[in-house]
Enzyme design. Structure first.
Site, short mmCIF file in Angstrom:
data_model
loop_
_atom_site.label_atom_id
_atom_site.label_comp_id
_atom_site.label_asym_id
_atom_site.label_seq_id
_atom_site.Cartn_x
_atom_site.Cartn_y
_atom_site.Cartn_z
N HIS A 155 142.83 54.34 14.64
CA HIS A 155 142.55 52.91 14.59
C HIS A 155 141.06 52.63 14.75
CE1 HIS A 155 143.61 48.69 14.88
NE2 HIS A 155 142.78 48.59 15.91
N CYS B 98 137.36 64.10 -15.86
CA CYS B 98 137.31 63.71 -14.46
C CYS B 98 135.93 63.75 -13.83
CB CYS B 98 138.29 64.54 -13.65
SG CYS B 98 138.56 66.22 -14.20
N GLY C 235 145.23 50.30 -24.99
CA GLY C 235 146.12 51.23 -24.30
C GLY C 235 146.00 51.11 -22.79
N GLY D 229 141.78 75.64 -16.54
CA GLY D 229 142.91 76.56 -16.42
C GLY D 229 142.59 77.94 -16.95
N GLY E 43 142.53 54.50 -20.14
CA GLY E 43 142.09 53.16 -20.50
C GLY E 43 141.84 52.30 -19.28
N VAL E 44 142.73 52.39 -18.30
CA VAL E 44 142.59 51.60 -17.07
C VAL E 44 141.32 51.99 -16.31
CG1 VAL E 44 143.61 51.27 -14.77
CG2 VAL E 44 145.04 51.06 -16.82
N GLU E 45 141.05 53.28 -16.24
CA GLU E 45 139.86 53.73 -15.52
C GLU E 45 138.58 53.29 -16.21
OE1 GLU E 45 141.55 57.70 -13.23
OE2 GLU E 45 140.72 57.93 -15.24
N CYS F 51 138.03 68.29 -18.41
CA CYS F 51 137.73 67.75 -17.08
C CYS F 51 136.24 67.72 -16.79
CB CYS F 51 138.46 68.55 -16.01
SG CYS F 51 138.17 67.93 -14.34
N ARG G 271 150.25 47.65 -25.51
CA ARG G 271 151.40 47.52 -26.39
C ARG G 271 152.63 47.06 -25.60
NH1 ARG G 271 150.87 53.29 -29.33
NH2 ARG G 271 150.25 53.81 -27.21
N GLU H 32 146.23 54.30 8.83
CA GLU H 32 147.20 54.26 9.93
C GLU H 32 148.45 53.48 9.56
OE1 GLU H 32 146.21 51.93 13.47
OE2 GLU H 32 144.63 50.94 12.33
N THR I 130 144.16 68.71 -14.11
CA THR I 130 143.35 69.93 -13.96
C THR I 130 143.86 70.85 -12.85
OG1 THR I 130 141.37 68.89 -14.88
CG2 THR I 130 141.02 70.76 -13.40
N LYS J 84 133.45 61.05 -15.54
CA LYS J 84 134.09 59.74 -15.33
C LYS J 84 133.98 59.30 -13.88
CE LYS J 84 138.48 59.83 -15.53
NZ LYS J 84 139.84 60.05 -16.08
N LYS J 85 134.18 60.23 -12.93
CA LYS J 85 134.08 59.88 -11.51
C LYS J 85 132.64 59.52 -11.15
CE LYS J 85 136.10 59.49 -7.44
NZ LYS J 85 136.58 60.63 -6.65
N GLY K 98 139.44 80.92 -31.57
CA GLY K 98 140.38 82.04 -31.56
C GLY K 98 141.62 81.72 -32.37
N TYR L 30 146.23 55.75 -17.86
CA TYR L 30 145.23 55.86 -16.80
C TYR L 30 143.81 55.96 -17.35
CZ TYR L 30 144.77 60.93 -17.59
OH TYR L 30 144.51 62.16 -18.15
#
Length: 457
Positions: free
Chosen positions: A446, A47, A180, A15, A185-187, A42, A204, A451, A320, A50-51, A114, A183
């Site tokens: 298809h 991100c 925890g 940012g 922790g899950v990732e 990020c 929890r 679809e 991000t 991690k990706k 700063g 997202y």
């Protein structure tokens, strides 16, 4: 008095950098300060690395599935050190790119912390506030300091790690407890499980991904269990202890019983993140905080007229692309003469778990709270064609939340392969106010999973 900068940015994450460059494009003299590497969470600890680790974790399943398509068996093992080195080399490359972009934009980059002396004056110093101090002045100041993982006050917490540390582990943990169900922790549970680590995910609450659509939560959680992740719910982490055999994690249940798990490492990143607003000298300004987050209006302006804030430190939608859009909207408005604000409606997001999940718009619960019975749900659950030859019972779930009176699609949710890529396209339609009839009138490609979004009845 002549000021040093038209805009000074505290924090060189996504940012902050986006804002600095956009303001400089309009001719503003811009400075930016960062105590760490460029790119923020990020790029350095989120991100991007991690990706890359997610991609690495998916190869074992691909090797296995390939045999059903006629390929010979593959005998392969993970070289953790090689993988981690490659990931961090890519992060270093991106740091260099950010430096070049700022240099090309003629943004002055300062290294250090700063801290506000007053609304127009910032002191730049090292972590201790000691040596190499420099004082700068600016007409406008942007706070873009991001956030940090919450470290809970638990006995033995010094033996735990956070998500920031995973990218620098020298060896792959063979056993890991992740505390925890957010997202993060899950990732990481999905990534490490795919690489062969024995993972226990401790919640929890009763289900992962609080705040997401209920069907999405259920589908992801069951998919993780099917892939071999042990999920324990309604648990409290009582204590952590270092032993000769590893890290001992003591868990407490609602019925007052306890369970002890011996593991190699504990990730506690998923218990939440907080804005990095301490030690900024905000007490020397009129900037107000709410629960540690900077309070801003729709133009990202704080309660101090010349100070603005964007990104995770405002604790709105901590993504991000949101921070980048907020920053550019601020620069366009203040320096470009193009007044605009960030829209927080229908912001898509994804969870890069296994199975993957993505969403845009209202959940079913949110829609029913807002519109009552005037909500119709379209849902589809099926096995994608890819898994027919391997014979795997992998499912994809798709869901549309529709307002019956207007036929407008209020939300779209998906769990399954390529969910993020598919929802990104669907998000355009939802953002534009598409109706279910518009979806129905669209010819599907298809055979694809995508679809299904235009054929649900």
């Amino acid at each position: 008095m002549k000021l040093d900068f038209d805009l000074f940015v505290i924090g060189a994450g996504s940012g902050g950098i986006a804002t600095a460059r956009r303001a400089a494009e309009y001719g503003a003299k811009v400075g930016i300060v960062e105590f760490d590497r460029l790119g923020g969470t990020c790029v350095n600890r989120g991100c991007v690395p991690k990706k890359l680790m997610l991609y690495a974790s998916q190869f074992p399943d691909l090797f296995e599935d390939a045999q059903a398509y006629g390929w010979s068996p593959v005998q392969s093992s993970l070289d953790w050190e090689k993988m981690i080195t490659a990931v961090n080399n890519e992060v270093n490359r991106l740091n260099g790119i950010y430096q070049k972009m700022l240099d090309n934009s003629k943004v002055e980059v300062l290294q250090g912390y700063g801290k506000f002396v007053d609304a127009h004056t910032i002191l730049i110093g090292d972590a201790s506030g000691g040596l190499r101090q420099r004082q700068v002045t600016a007409d406008k100041v942007l706070i873009a300091v991001g956030g940090h993982p919450v470290i809970p006050k638990i006995l033995g917490i010094e033996h735990a790690i956070t998500s920031d540390d995973i990218f620098h582990l020298k060896e792959q943990p063979q056993r890991m407890v992740i505390f925890g169900g957010g997202y993060i922790g899950v990732e990481f549970a999905s990534i490490l499980n795919g690489m062969g680590t024995e993972v226990t995910l401790v919640l929890r609450g009763d289900k992962i991904l609080r705040g997401f659509d209920e069907d999405l939560r259920t589908e992801v959680q069951q998919g993780m269990v099917n892939h071999g992740i042990r999920i324990l719910n309604n648990i409290q982490l009582i204590a952590i202890d270092k032993t000769a055999d590893g890290v001992k994690v003591i868990l407490g249940r609602d019925d007052q019983s306890e369970e002890t798990i011996v593991t190699d490492a504990v990730s506690l990143a998923a218990v939440g993140r907080k804005p990095n607003t301490k030690n900024l000298g905000l007490e020397n300004t009129k900037v107000k905080l709410r629960d540690g987050a900077v309070v801003v209006d729709k133009y990202s302006r704080t309660t101090e007229e010349n100070i603005y804030a964007v990104g995770d430190c405002t604790n709105k939608i901590n993504l991000t692309p949101v921070a980048i859009n907020e920053g550019r909207a601020f620069a366009d408005t203040v320096f470009g003469g193009k007044s605009r604000t960030m829209s927080y409606e229908n912001v898509p997001s994804a969870v890069f778990s296994t199975p993957e999940a993505a969403t845009v718009g209202l959940t079913e619960a949110e829609a029913r709270e807002k519109y009552g019975d005037a909500v119709k749900i379209y849902r589809s659950r099926f096995r994608p064609m890819y898994y027919t030859l391997p014979g795997k019972d992998e499912k994809t779930m798709m869901k549309l939340v529709v307002h019956e009176k207007t036929d407008k699609v209020l939300g779209a949710h998906m769990v399954g392969n390529h969910a993020a890529e598919i929802i990104q396209g669907v998000a355009i339609a939802v953002k534009m106010g598409a109706t279910k009839a518009n979806f129905d009138a669209t010819v599907g490609i298809h055979p694809t999973s995508a679809e299904e979004f235009v054929t649900m009845r």
